[in-house]
Design an enzyme around this catalytic site. Structure first.
Site, PDB file in Angstrom:
ATOM      1  N   MET A  97      -1.714  -5.013   5.887  1.00 25.75           N
ATOM      2  CA  MET A  97      -2.957  -5.226   6.573  1.00 25.75           C
ATOM      3  C   MET A  97      -3.927  -5.875   5.612  1.00 25.75           C
ATOM      4  O   MET A  97      -4.651  -5.190   4.943  1.00 25.75           O
ATOM      5  CB  MET A  97      -3.498  -3.897   7.069  1.00 25.75           C
ATOM      6  CG  MET A  97      -4.664  -3.938   7.999  1.00 25.75           C
ATOM      7  SD  MET A  97      -6.307  -4.487   7.530  1.00 25.75           S
ATOM      8  CE  MET A  97      -6.641  -3.913   5.939  1.00 25.75           C
ATOM      9  N   PRO A  98      -3.878  -7.172   5.510  1.00 24.89           N
ATOM     10  CA  PRO A  98      -4.868  -7.813   4.640  1.00 24.89           C
ATOM     11  C   PRO A  98      -6.257  -7.854   5.273  1.00 24.89           C
ATOM     12  O   PRO A  98      -6.403  -8.010   6.482  1.00 24.89           O
ATOM     13  CB  PRO A  98      -4.330  -9.234   4.489  1.00 24.89           C
ATOM     14  CG  PRO A  98      -2.903  -9.178   4.914  1.00 24.89           C
ATOM     15  CD  PRO A  98      -2.821  -8.076   5.913  1.00 24.89           C
ATOM     16  N   LEU A  99      -7.247  -7.705   4.423  1.00 27.25           N
ATOM     17  CA  LEU A  99      -8.628  -7.993   4.778  1.00 27.25           C
ATOM     18  C   LEU A  99      -8.938  -9.306   4.081  1.00 27.25           C
ATOM     19  O   LEU A  99      -8.739  -9.436   2.874  1.00 27.25           O
ATOM     20  CB  LEU A  99      -9.560  -6.896   4.279  1.00 27.25           C
ATOM     21  CG  LEU A  99     -11.061  -7.199   4.306  1.00 27.25           C
ATOM     22  CD1 LEU A  99     -11.553  -7.452   5.718  1.00 27.25           C
ATOM     23  CD2 LEU A  99     -11.833  -6.066   3.651  1.00 27.25           C
TER      24      LEU A  99
END
Length: 134
Positions: free
Chosen positions: A1-3
């Site tokens: 889950m990249p931001l």
């Protein structure tokens, strides 16, 4: 889950900004095989002169179209995987007429303990969310 944080100079259209964000997200989807809905981008426009991005001694000039990208994600991916992602992002942005020298990426790794998706809980730790595979 990249931001993903994306900083650009003012002057792009709303559609251009949407396509920029989408191009980066599509590269991440293709390279990291994350779910489509793991789409967390913060896009910030700055007045001219507020982004300073020199060449770090590589011998090229950036233009006002520079795109500064910060990717915050869980650690554990290989060097090759990261390099493949960098190339994929540059390729997607080239399709939007953003030159390779104007694509600057910073990659920051952390752990499952470092994320809260709401309610003040660390959902990867509590088990409300499964920790993504690398």
């Amino acid at each position: 889950m990249p931001l993903v944080r994306i900083d650009v100079n003012q002057g792009r259209s709303a559609e251009g900004l949407r396509r920029l964000s989408r191009g980066i997200h599509d590269a991440i989807l293709a390279e990291y095989k994350i779910p489509e809905r793991d789409y967390f981008h913060v896009l910030t426009e700055h007045p001219q002169g507020q982004i300073v991005a020199q060449d770090a001694g590589l011998g090229f000039q950036r233009t006002p179209d520079v795109v500064m990208i910060q990717i915050f994600t869980q650690g554990g991916r290989s060097r090759e995987s990261k390099q493949s992602l960098f190339a994929a992002i540059a390729e997607r942005l080239a399709e939007l007429d953003i030159a390779g020298e104007d694509v600057f990426i910073g990659y920051v790794e952390n752990s499952a303990d470092d994320w809260s998706f709401g309610f003040g809980r660390a959902q990867y730790v509590t088990g409300e969310l499964a920790v993504p595979r690398k």
